[in-house]
Enzyme design. Structure first.
Site, PDB file in Angstrom:
ATOM      1  N   HIS A   1       5.296  11.513  -0.727  1.00 46.75           N
ATOM      2  CA  HIS A   1       3.892  11.075  -0.736  1.00 46.75           C
ATOM      3  C   HIS A   1       3.545  10.408  -2.067  1.00 46.75           C
ATOM      4  CE1 HIS A   1      -0.519  11.554   0.128  1.00 46.75           C
ATOM      5  NE2 HIS A   1      -0.557  11.546  -1.204  1.00 46.75           N
TER       6      HIS A   1
ATOM      7  N   HIS B   1       2.270   6.375  -3.565  1.00 42.55           N
ATOM      8  CA  HIS B   1       1.244   5.882  -4.511  1.00 42.55           C
ATOM      9  C   HIS B   1       1.870   5.030  -5.613  1.00 42.55           C
ATOM     10  CE1 HIS B   1      -1.968   8.117  -2.750  1.00 42.55           C
ATOM     11  NE2 HIS B   1      -1.553   9.296  -3.128  1.00 42.55           N
TER      12      HIS B   1
HETATM   13 ZN   LIG Z   1      -1.999  11.109  -2.493  1.00 42.40          ZN
END
Ligand SMILES: [Zn+2]
Ligand SMILES: [Zn+2]
Length: 298
Positions: free
Chosen positions: A195, A199
């Site tokens: 995850h 970003h």
């Molecule tokens: Zn996040």
């Protein structure tokens, strides 16, 4: 006496209600739904509605039990709302990464293997390639308690598990207050790393449940795969991986700007403030106007 007890109970009720309100406001502010400094700030009710809508909850505008339960879930520290459109991306496809320190819960070998596999999830579907370096990488990874030098202190066990900065910052931080595990029940370093790397590559949160980029963590998922939506979004930014040979490639591209050549920084200290290129939201407009080149907004 009865009156006194009744009054005390009322006071307690008021305090409890107020605390719940303050917690919700803090939460909504932390994750980008409410900006107390914005010129045209939305009301708390609208912010709650926005949060409920993003998280597929019944949109009531009040912090009901389901909303509280969602807010209580462990999650990524990055905001869901930034208050602007567009994204930043790396202008090269071969990136290096390095570790700022070691994890207290896990062996160094296990962490490095897990992070390597997390990067592979993204390089398997794009032209991106990642290699670990002993020097300072484009991407740096660390495990930190509480305040750790980037104005986004961690909160100890629970709630925020990690956060990461958009390109070109490349800073990924895991909350050392968590008890990290690898691919088993608990706070799975592998899933959280996949995850956060999203970003690092420029992806924002998704409101589609089941995606890697969904902001909250619902527990260990065996056989974790990128969701179709994750794959589509990363391939939109970096292209689709084609074949396994060296090939001739399809060109590296020069970004999505207009090509007017007018992209420049308006102030001289942009390089010191790259962490603010994308978040927090109140900085974004300033950085976009002043540090367009350094922040790769053009
Ligand atoms: Zn996040
Ligand atoms: Zn950090």
């Amino acid at each position: 006496m009865m009156l006194k007890v009744f009054a005390l109970e009322c006071l307690l009720v008021v305090v409890v209600i107020c605390k719940a309100d303050i917690d919700a406001e803090d939460f909504l502010t932390s994750f980008g739904y409410l900006n107390r400094n914005a010129f045209n700030r939305v009301s708390v009710t609208d912010a709650i509605k926005d949060y409920q809508s993003f998280n597929n909850l019944q949109v009531t505008g009040v912090v009901d039990e389901n909303t509280k339960a969602e807010m209580a879930k462990p999650r990524c520290g990055n905001p869901d709302r930034h208050g602007y459109n567009g994204y930043s991306k790396w202008t090269k496809t071969t990136l290096t990464y390095s570790f700022r320190n070691k994890c207290e819960d896990l062996s160094d070998v296990a962490v490095r293997q897990t992070i390597r596999e997390a990067f592979k999830m993204w390089s398997d579907v794009t032209h991106l390639a990642f290699t670990e370096t002993s020097g300072k990488g484009d991407i740096t990874i660390g495990f930190h308690h509480n305040s750790h030098g980037d104005n986004s202190p961690f909160d100890g066990p629970g709630r925020v598990l990690a956060h990461a900065y958009f390109p070109p910052e490349g800073r990924l931080c895991f909350d050392e207050g968590e008890r990290w595990v690898i691919k088993t029940t608990g706070t799975d370093l592998f899933e959280i790393a996949v995850h956060e790397i999203g970003h690092i590559l420029g992806l924002e949160h998704s409101n589609i449940q089941g995606t890697i980029m969904y902001p909250s963590y619902s527990g260990y998922r065996p056989n974790l795969q990128l969701h179709q939506d994750d794959r589509r979004r990363i391939q939109q930014m970096y292209g689709v991986k084609t074949g396994t040979g060296t090939g001739t490639g399809t060109g590296t591209g020069t970004g999505t700007g207009t090509g007017t050549g007018s992209c420049s920084d308006k102030v001289t200290d942009c390089s010191k403030n790259l962490a603010y290129c994308r978040s927090p939201p109140q900085w974004h407009d300033y950085m976009k106007a002043s540090c367009a080149k350094s922040c790769r907004f053009c």
